[in-house]
Motif scaffolding. Sequence first.
Motif, mmCIF file in Angstrom:
data_model
loop_
_atom_site.group_PDB
_atom_site.id
_atom_site.type_symbol
_atom_site.label_atom_id
_atom_site.label_comp_id
_atom_site.label_asym_id
_atom_site.label_seq_id
_atom_site.Cartn_x
_atom_site.Cartn_y
_atom_site.Cartn_z
ATOM 1 N N GLU A 153 -4.707 -3.381 -52.066
ATOM 2 C CA GLU A 153 -5.387 -2.284 -51.402
ATOM 3 C C GLU A 153 -6.332 -1.583 -52.359
ATOM 4 O O GLU A 153 -6.096 -1.485 -53.544
ATOM 5 C CB GLU A 153 -4.367 -1.267 -50.891
ATOM 6 N N PHE A 204 -8.005 2.012 -53.231
ATOM 7 C CA PHE A 204 -7.712 3.414 -53.012
ATOM 8 C C PHE A 204 -8.971 4.228 -53.271
ATOM 9 O O PHE A 204 -9.022 5.036 -54.178
ATOM 10 C CB PHE A 204 -6.572 3.877 -53.924
ATOM 11 N N THR A 252 2.168 2.315 -48.092
ATOM 12 C CA THR A 252 1.279 1.394 -48.797
ATOM 13 C C THR A 252 2.109 0.497 -49.687
ATOM 14 O O THR A 252 3.298 0.726 -49.876
ATOM 15 C CB THR A 252 0.211 2.152 -49.607
ATOM 16 N N ARG A 298 6.717 -2.029 -50.219
ATOM 17 C CA ARG A 298 6.052 -1.069 -49.336
ATOM 18 C C ARG A 298 6.783 0.252 -49.512
ATOM 19 O O ARG A 298 8.001 0.314 -49.358
ATOM 20 C CB ARG A 298 6.101 -1.531 -47.890
ATOM 21 N N ASP A 358 -5.125 2.123 -41.472
ATOM 22 C CA ASP A 358 -3.907 2.799 -41.936
ATOM 23 C C ASP A 358 -4.157 4.125 -42.648
ATOM 24 O O ASP A 358 -3.383 4.513 -43.518
ATOM 25 C CB ASP A 358 -3.074 1.878 -42.851
#
Length: 172
Positions: free
Chosen positions: A2, A4, A42, A48, A136
């Motif tokens: 991911e 950020f 996340t 997670r 998300d």
Amino acid sequence: MEKFENTQVINGNSEKQYYIPMEVTAETIKDFCINPADVVWTKIGIRRVRVVMVPVSEEQYKAYMRPIWREDKRQQRQEPMASLDKMYEETEYEAADTDYDLEADVMKKVAIDALYQELDKLEELDRTIMEMYSQDHSEAEIGRAIGMSQKGVNKRKQKIFRTLRTSLQDYK
């Protein structure tokens, strides 16, 4: 992995805001009076977890991400290149799947196309909310990005869902 970061346009200038995830527990949320709407799920490593996204400078962000980027590169270098000959030899061929339902697949595609048409009909603000929601982002993050309260975003999102459900009820 991911990213950020978030790009915001303020007075015509594009400004990137960087975030670092800080893992929180139910006790942390309660003890530090963290707004539950600011908590998002996340991945950190392979787990997670629930986190609060903490805004940081670009330098802090890069310092945080550098070891993660290094590890990703290391793993990429360790993965052996697949040989096409080996892949061919390892492939098992089976008879065609007789349980395949062409009609269900066609109906699913028609329903998805109808959904995209309905999403295109939404106001720009609603499309932004749905796009960020699909990525998300929390309601609080969406609210900050579009200038609404978290509760306002929630109400608007529920209205969008009701509209889409009504418009797409023939595709159930």
